[in-house]
Design an enzyme around this catalytic site. Sequence first.
Site, PDB file in Angstrom:
ATOM      1  N   ASP A 100       0.842  -1.209   0.000  1.00 40.02           N
ATOM      2  CA  ASP A 100       0.000   0.000   0.000  1.00 40.02           C
ATOM      3  C   ASP A 100       0.870   1.250   0.000  1.00 40.02           C
ATOM      4  OD1 ASP A 100       0.799  -0.548   2.732  1.00 40.02           O
ATOM      5  OD2 ASP A 100      -0.774   0.801   3.449  1.00 40.02           O
ATOM      6  N   GLU A 120       0.110  -0.973   5.870  1.00 42.36           N
ATOM      7  CA  GLU A 120       1.171  -0.352   6.689  1.00 42.36           C
ATOM      8  C   GLU A 120       0.904   1.129   6.901  1.00 42.36           C
ATOM      9  OE1 GLU A 120       4.640   1.548   8.157  1.00 42.36           O
ATOM     10  OE2 GLU A 120       3.753   1.982   6.218  1.00 42.36           O
TER      11      GLU A 120
HETATM   12  N1  BES Z   1       8.511   3.347   5.316  1.00 35.58           N
HETATM   13  C1  BES Z   1       7.885   4.249   6.218  1.00 35.58           C
HETATM   14  C2  BES Z   1       8.623   4.403   7.533  1.00 35.58           C
HETATM   15  C3  BES Z   1      10.017   4.982   7.453  1.00 35.58           C
HETATM   16  C4  BES Z   1      10.459   5.712   6.371  1.00 35.58           C
HETATM   17  C5  BES Z   1      10.856   4.800   8.499  1.00 35.58           C
HETATM   18  C6  BES Z   1      11.723   6.237   6.341  1.00 35.58           C
HETATM   19  C7  BES Z   1      12.126   5.324   8.463  1.00 35.58           C
HETATM   20  C8  BES Z   1      12.574   6.028   7.380  1.00 35.58           C
HETATM   21  C9  BES Z   1       6.478   3.766   6.481  1.00 35.58           C
HETATM   22  O1  BES Z   1       5.820   3.380   5.307  1.00 35.58           O
HETATM   23  C10 BES Z   1       5.662   4.889   7.045  1.00 35.58           C
HETATM   24  O2  BES Z   1       5.528   5.890   6.396  1.00 35.58           O
HETATM   25  N2  BES Z   1       5.094   4.685   8.215  1.00 35.58           N
HETATM   26  C11 BES Z   1       4.147   5.590   8.745  1.00 35.58           C
HETATM   27  C12 BES Z   1       3.368   4.855   9.791  1.00 35.58           C
HETATM   28  C13 BES Z   1       2.059   5.452  10.167  1.00 35.58           C
HETATM   29  C14 BES Z   1       1.198   5.854   9.019  1.00 35.58           C
HETATM   30  C15 BES Z   1       1.297   4.520  11.082  1.00 35.58           C
HETATM   31  C16 BES Z   1       4.848   6.804   9.312  1.00 35.58           C
HETATM   32  O3  BES Z   1       5.959   6.725   9.840  1.00 35.58           O
HETATM   33  O4  BES Z   1       4.278   7.888   9.193  1.00 35.58           O
HETATM   34 MN    MN Z   2       6.953   2.160   4.158  1.00 33.88          MN
HETATM   35 MN    MN Z   3       5.165   5.278   4.300  1.00 37.19          MN
END
Ligand code: BES
Ligand code: MN
Ligand code: MN
Length: 459
Positions: free
Chosen positions: A88, A152
């Site tokens: 996603d 995710e």
């Molecule tokens: N891939 C990211 C998380 C990430 C990106 C961690 C770059 C470290 C470096 C993930 O897809 C993400 O965006 N997670 C969300 C989680 C939330 C929507 C519950 C976030 O961190 O905002």
């Molecule tokens: Mn991600």
């Molecule tokens: Mn993300």
Amino acid sequence: MSQIKNYIEKNKQRFLDELFGLIRIPSISSQSEHRPDMLKAAEYWKKTVLDAGADRVEIFETKGNPVVYGEKIIDPSLPVILVYGHYDVMPVDPLEQWLSSPFEPEIRDGKIYARGADDDKGQSFIHAKAFELMVKTGTLPCNVKFMIEGEEEIGSGSLKIWCEENKDLLKSDVIIVSDTGMIAENVPSITTGLRGISCLEVEVSGPSHDLHSGIYGGAVANPVNILCKMIASLHDESGRVKVKGFYDDVETVSNEERRELAKAPFSLEEYRKSIKVNEVWGETGYTTTERTGIRPALDVNGIWGGYTGEGSKTIIPAKAYAKISMRLVPNQDYKKIAELFKSHFESLAPAYVTVKVTPLHGGQGYVSPIDSPEYKAAHRAITESFGAAPVPVRTGGSIPIISAFEQILGVKSILMGFGLESDAIHSPNENFPLINFYRGIETVPLFYKYYVEEYSKRL
Ligand code: BES
Ligand code: MN
Ligand code: MN
């Protein structure tokens, strides 16, 4: 040329074409109109893992979006590596800021431009192609399982339940995830910490309907004004969050560890330039990397209410809204923090309005050690493929399911990300350098090889 590089060289274009097929599916999990695209993306992954050489692949329905599970068991006495990724993606607005269409990948200056190019289609596809490479060249050194989800970006609610129901199926020795970044192409890094997150929505209600701002202006409280005032009061002068109890469970990081973390190369000037701000902001007493790595934060993700269209419309809006996310450090509980926020925010409401706080989703933070077999294996693999030793970093981002994996399955994850800060994930013109895509495919088989070695050393 090594067998790995050779295989990549021969199949370069096809790898890219196949990734583009996945990217073209607009699988935005937060928008229900894209539900059919979630199913398409799951089907695409099923075919990808099967064609790569898995023994079996299944799409598991959940209450939300399906989970794709695949496996290749070559010898039950060998370790099992479980690959996690998500199909996603985030919404694409503001659309007018994209230089090319978000779901029609385009290569410019050696980068793939598209939503999901990095997060997480580009990065997770690295594992599919590396797996294919190992199968087709007869070099797969252990058992592999794939678990690719579609929630995710909205908190992984269904995957959490699915993991609880499928613990046996998911038995593994380590989980490998490429969904984070590295410091730079020539400064590779391994992520050893993720922040937790707690997402909420707030609603401030005033009069029963929008009022003429001339007839009523100055005599009835305006919910947008009030909301702004309430939000402004959430931080003090030194950038600390004023929600009561917010810092109670925050672990203090020792000076020794802070000195270690400060060794990761960082240029404040480049940081400011890359996002075009004149000055950084944050909690007094902490550096920029500490503010995102070891300290919690509170941010408004969006705020709306009243008239925002063309020209003007003179009203006092009946309601105002905001979406808020709090980034947490390990040991802070996201449900407790949501409760603390709710009572604090409600207590701020003056008698002129009513306030409703709705928790949305969240997850706990995560830390991983640097002396585990998987860390050592990732270190060796990256050193070999990038020509430089990776440094451990704690990132400010969140992947809520990672701590749940540890809790539910009792398995640690290694966060071997290939993204760059300049990839603009969640933003317009998200991109992923081709070199990171291919170097990732080169690194993963090395990780497998060294993981099996490091694993057997421990026996
Ligand atoms: N891939 C990211 C998380 C990430 C990106 C961690 C770059 C470290 C470096 C993930 O897809 C993400 O965006 N997670 C969300 C989680 C939330 C929507 C519950 C976030 O961190 O905002
Ligand atoms: Mn991600
Ligand atoms: Mn993300």
